[in-house]
Design an enzyme around this catalytic site. Structure first.
Site, mmCIF file in Angstrom:
data_model
loop_
_atom_site.group_PDB
_atom_site.id
_atom_site.type_symbol
_atom_site.label_atom_id
_atom_site.label_comp_id
_atom_site.label_asym_id
_atom_site.label_seq_id
_atom_site.Cartn_x
_atom_site.Cartn_y
_atom_site.Cartn_z
ATOM 1 N N ASP A 99 -9.048 0.747 -6.851
ATOM 2 C CA ASP A 99 -7.839 -0.077 -6.860
ATOM 3 C C ASP A 99 -6.645 0.790 -7.230
ATOM 4 O OD1 ASP A 99 -5.981 -2.069 -6.898
ATOM 5 O OD2 ASP A 99 -6.780 -3.119 -8.640
ATOM 6 N N ASP A 300 0.242 0.016 -1.024
ATOM 7 C CA ASP A 300 -0.930 -0.700 -1.530
ATOM 8 C C ASP A 300 -2.125 -0.412 -0.643
ATOM 9 O OD1 ASP A 300 -2.735 -2.515 -2.638
ATOM 10 O OD2 ASP A 300 -1.926 -4.194 -1.489
#
Length: 429
Positions: A99, A300
């Site tokens: 992540d 992202d």
């Protein structure tokens, strides 16, 4: 030789084979698998769930405190990218979701954490909530991890342990600050490997809300395992379902074999809403039409879409001639409109990074993963961020962007780098 012996480089390479570690030219290659977080077969609206995650980025405050009701966006509902890390001595392997938009690393959601000879219980409670950004949890108590996935609430209670983390047989981090879940629901993975900026961890230690927890990359750098505090990302477009080869992560340097030309670096933005992420400034044009003026947003690695501010989205829809498809919530174009589609240009630090027409569409062989999608439909992956530009967080470039450009997340110099790859102009979608 691209990788000098004096620079130890840690590569996380996506693979369909086993989890053995490959060592070559002082590089350590660790297989990483791309798999669905849930069994997706078009049964839920993928965009709605990913948009909820994206909304949490915009709404998130600098300090994450549970009494503020501030949540950390969880991984994308579509797919996750996981890497095995060996923790403790004797080591136990944990399969962690990678992540880039959080910086806490923790285990125990699936495989129970077993303290070993190297484990030290600090008894420090950690207060982190992973959420979709739209759901108000009724269970926000202290010392609790919480991840919302669809309508399933998954809670983690835990403390910080210091422990040894090893990759291969010679890349070891000592006394790494690891969150350990002592109570959780099973999500099929062993929790999170956070590679986001260190500032994202501020406010997560309950006993010291001003403290930050160094990331795994920080530890590698601070302990002299890598020469630069850098994470580089190489993803390639894939027409196959999760499990196929997809790219690599490089810790400590860049992989010169994975990009073409030069890397263009741009500083982390000063915009408050984006600066604690991998946030940058850019502008977007389509032909001669300005879609989005120079503004801030984030990179992202977890989203399957590219989000742009609502006013920019209206312009993009107009110039492409796309129609809104209520079944998928995406813009849809006809074959003729696809043939007429032009590149979407991202202007970064004086250079142009062009998202080709093929890069702007959802992979057609994966239409079955979009609820309501027509088998042969052509859907655009550029979508509405549901807020007007000028907010300091006006775009989110998900992995469709990273699939076309090499990305360098450079903590040492507070900057993000971009370069073209052999897949920049691929037509695999």
């Amino acid at each position: 030789m691209f990788f000098a012996a004096s620079r130890l480089i840690f590569l996380l390479a996506l693979s369909t084979t086993g989890l053995s570690v490959e060592v070559r030219n002082s590089a350590i290659t660790l297989p990483v698998t791309r798999t669905p977080l849930h069994s997706f077969s078009g049964t839920v609206n993928l965009l709605q769930h990913d948009r909820a995650r994206a909304a949490a980025f915009k709404n998130r405050k600098t300090h994450r405190r549970r009494d503020d009701g501030d949540d950390v966006p969880g991984p994308s509902d579509a797919w996750v990218y996981t890497a095995p890390l060996a923790i403790g001595n004797p080591p136990q392997t944990y399969n962690l979701i990678i992540d880039a938009d959080s910086s806490n690393t923790w285990v125990g959601a699936s495989t129970p954490y077993k303290p070993t000879n190297t484990s030290i219980d600090t008894q420090q409670p950690v207060d982190v909530t992973y959420a979709d950004g739209l759901v108000d949890s009724p269970s926000r108590s202290t010392n609790m991890y919480c991840m919302w996935l669809h309508d399933l609430r998954i809670l983690f209670t835990g403390t910080i342990y210091l422990d040894t983390v090893t990759v291969g047989d010679r890349l070891t981090v000592n006394e790494f600050q690891l969150g350990v879940a002592t109570e959780s629901h099973n999500i099929g993975y062993d929790s999170i490997l956070g590679i986001g900026p260190e500032a994202l961890s501020r406010g997560t230690l309950k006993d010291d809300l001003t403290a930050k927890i160094p990331t795994y990359t920080d530890y590698l750098y601070n302990q002299g395992k890598i020469g630069q505090n850098i994470v580089s990302i190489f993803f390639q477009p894939s027409t196959a379902d999760p499990g196929s080869a997809f790219g690599e992560l490089t810790f400590g340097d860049v992989d010169y074999t994975k990009f073409t030309g030069n890397i263009v670096y741009t500083p982390i933005t000063a915009a408050l809403a984006s600066k604690n992420y991998w946030g940058i400034n850019l502008s977007i044009t389509y032909g001669s039409t300005e879609i989005l003026f120079t503004t801030a947003g984030i990179i992202d690695a977890g989203s399957p879409f590219i989000y742009i501010a609502s006013d920019a989205y209206v312009k993009y829809q107009a110039v492409t001639g796309a129609t809104f498809d209520p079944a998928t919530d995406l813009l849809r174009i006809s074959p003729d409109q696809y043939r007429a589609l032009r590149s979407l240009d991202f202007h970064i630090d004086g250079e142009i990074f062009s998202l080709t027409p093929n890069a702007q569409i959802w992979t057609r062989s994966l239409n079955h993963r979009l609820r309501g999608a027509a088998e042969n439909g052509i859907y655009l992956i550029v979508t509405d961020y549901h807020s007007l530009s000028g907010q300091g967080h006006d775009f989110l470039n998900g992995y469709p962007f990273i699939q076309r450009f090499y990305v360098v997340l450079d903590s040492s110099h507070s900057r993000v780098g971009f370069a073209t790859t052999r897949f920049t102009n691929a037509t695999t979608n």
